[in-house]
Design a protein around this motif. Structure first.
Motif, PDB file in Angstrom:
ATOM      1  N   GLN A  30       0.816  -1.224   0.000  1.00 47.54           N
ATOM      2  CA  GLN A  30       0.000   0.000   0.000  1.00 47.54           C
ATOM      3  C   GLN A  30       0.847   1.271   0.000  1.00 47.54           C
ATOM      4  O   GLN A  30       0.339   2.355  -0.282  1.00 47.54           O
ATOM      5  CB  GLN A  30      -0.993  -0.011   1.178  1.00 47.54           C
ATOM      6  CG  GLN A  30      -0.393   0.118   2.578  1.00 47.54           C
ATOM      7  CD  GLN A  30       0.309  -1.163   3.074  1.00 47.54           C
ATOM      8  OE1 GLN A  30       0.580  -2.104   2.320  1.00 47.54           O
ATOM      9  NE2 GLN A  30       0.646  -1.180   4.354  1.00 47.54           N
ATOM     10  N   SER A  31       2.130   1.163   0.310  1.00 54.16           N
ATOM     11  CA  SER A  31       2.984   2.366   0.329  1.00 54.16           C
ATOM     12  C   SER A  31       3.513   2.652  -1.076  1.00 54.16           C
ATOM     13  O   SER A  31       3.759   1.741  -1.856  1.00 54.16           O
ATOM     14  CB  SER A  31       4.155   2.182   1.296  1.00 54.16           C
ATOM     15  OG  SER A  31       3.673   2.194   2.628  1.00 54.16           O
ATOM     16  N   ASP A  63       4.534   6.816   5.761  1.00 54.26           N
ATOM     17  CA  ASP A  63       3.186   6.382   6.137  1.00 54.26           C
ATOM     18  C   ASP A  63       3.071   6.035   7.620  1.00 54.26           C
ATOM     19  O   ASP A  63       1.966   5.910   8.144  1.00 54.26           O
ATOM     20  CB  ASP A  63       2.777   5.158   5.305  1.00 54.26           C
ATOM     21  CG  ASP A  63       2.639   5.506   3.825  1.00 54.26           C
ATOM     22  OD1 ASP A  63       2.576   6.714   3.507  1.00 54.26           O
ATOM     23  OD2 ASP A  63       2.607   4.578   2.994  1.00 54.26           O
TER      24      ASP A  63
END
Ligand SMILES: [Zn+2]
Length: 426
Positions: free
Chosen positions: A243-244, A253
């Protein structure tokens, strides 16, 4: 007050070296009891105002700011020079087995003492260092640094997954231990704490989140980790944190990019990552001997400058091959020259020196405290002998400019050049 007569190197606000071939450095104790630079400049312009102050005559030597090492691992003293097939095998085969011994405070104290003596012998007066995942390793080196009066920053390594028994910690307990260590040590004399996730792949998202929460709660505390050292590691981080946006994005994040955050390596970043480093005030620890030794890649100095990213030099012992700032500066020059994978450039001798002193101090947020010999800076300095070896003496005697003198020392220098390291005036 005390004064030292020698050639003196320091740096202007614009990073340019300032050199007095017959200089005087005057130190005094300030209101808080710290030994600081009181005055500095040409001998003849200062000496008249100093009646009664003892002057040590060190003519023939060069006084320069103590070196600042932005990244190394004290428990890896016994890993230096270990042959391995790149970063990840090197960690498994050599580093983790050594680090697993640091639950034992007696062992940690012995290694810490040796390590700090070695730093001082090489002219390094401040370092930002990894300990291990054991609190005992942090207590041991802080105790040793305190005895020596050093400005020194370290922290307990956070690594709650993908690590063998003996070095892996437990998520919740690791964060409790980190906060206890901050409260025990941060700001004691000249000591500072650094929240220390080893690197994203060896921490769960929960551990990184907890580290980020502590980083927000204690803004004066440092953060240190590794990023984008090696392509296999970059791929692994992408798999673990899909997801990063990028490997560096994992830290962003989780609240781990800010002023006083130092990331070792920063080799395989993209343009957006570099801008993010610049915008957040995080800084790179450039570790050229380590990067060459492990074949990790080449730090892109011109891309970092273009993005407004801060950086400074570091040895990364034990991945790095030497404690010597001279070896590190020479390797940085070689990495800068490399022009096949990035823009090649020739870093000037004064720039290399700045990156390992005042520049590294600025990266730590300590630019007005250490790394320079302007009035008000703490009196951490080295006395260097440009005649230390026959070849260096020969080259130095032929130097017709400051650049030529500094470069001769960078290329030919090592611990033999360091006559004395003065820490807090002692
Ligand atoms: Zn490292």
């Amino acid at each position: 007050m005390r004064a030292y007569r020698a050639a003196i190197l320091r740096f202007a606000e614009d990073q340019a070296p300032i050199y007095d071939s017959d200089g005087l450095l005057v130190t005094a104790t300030d209101a808080s009891g710290r030994s600081v630079v009181k005055a500095v400049g040409g001998y003849h312009s200062l000496i008249d105002g100093l009646a009664g102050v003892p002057v040590q005559d060190l003519r023939g030597y060069l006084i320069a700011p103590g070196f600042v090492d932005l990244h190394l691992h004290y428990p890896q003293v016994d890993v230096i020079g270990a042959p391995a097939d790149g970063l990840l095998p090197w960690l498994e085969k050599y580093t983790f087995p050594q680090e697993s011994r640091f639950f034992d405070e007696a062992h940690a104290l012995e290694v810490a003492g040796f390590f700090l003596d070695e730093l001082q012998r090489h002219g390094v007066t401040t370092a930002l260092a990894f300990a291990t995942s054991h609190s005992a390793s942090v207590h041991a080196i802080f105790e040793q640094a305190l005895q020596r009066g050093l400005r020194f920053i370290t922290g307990k390594v956070l690594q709650d997954r993908h690590s063998p028994d003996g070095v892996r910690d437990e998520t919740e307990q690791s964060l409790i231990d980190t906060e206890a260590l901050i409260q025990r040590w941060h700001g004691v004399d000249r000591l500072g704490y650094a929240i220390t996730p080893r690197f994203a792949p060896t921490s769960t998202p929960e551990q990184l989140r907890g580290a980020g929460e502590l980083a927000a709660k204690y803004p004066q505390v440092w953060i240190q980790s590794h990023v984008a050292e090696n392509r296999d590691e970059v791929r692994w981080a992408a798999e673990l944190f899909p997801q990063s946006r990028s490997y560096l994005g994992v830290y962003a994040d989780h609240g781990l990019l800010r002023e006083r955050a130092i990331y070792a390596h920063c080799l395989h970043l993209d343009a957006a990552d570099r801008v993010l480093m610049g915008e957040t005030g995080a800084a790179a620890a450039v570790c050229p001997t380590s990067n060459l030794f492990l074949g990790s890649g080449f730090f892109d100095f011109s891309a970092a400058d273009a993005a407004g990213m801060r950086y400074g030099l570091a040895s990364d012992v034990g991945g790095g091959t030497s404690f010597s700032p001279f070896h590190t500066m020479l390797a940085a020059y070689c990495v800068g020259r490399e022009g096949h994978t990035k823009t090649g450039l020739s870093l000037k001798p004064g720039q290399l020196w700045w990156q390992h002193t005042a520049g590294a101090a600025q990266a730590l947020g300590l630019g007005v405290v250490i790394g320079n010999l302007q009035p008000g800076h703490e009196a951490d300095f080295v006395v260097l002998d440009p005649q230390a070896t026959p070849l260096l003496a020969r080259k130095a005697s032929q130097a017709s400019s400051l650049d030529e003198l500094l470069f001769a020392m960078i290329v030919l220098g090592d611990d033999r050049v360091v006559v004395r390291s003065v820490v807090a005036g002692r």
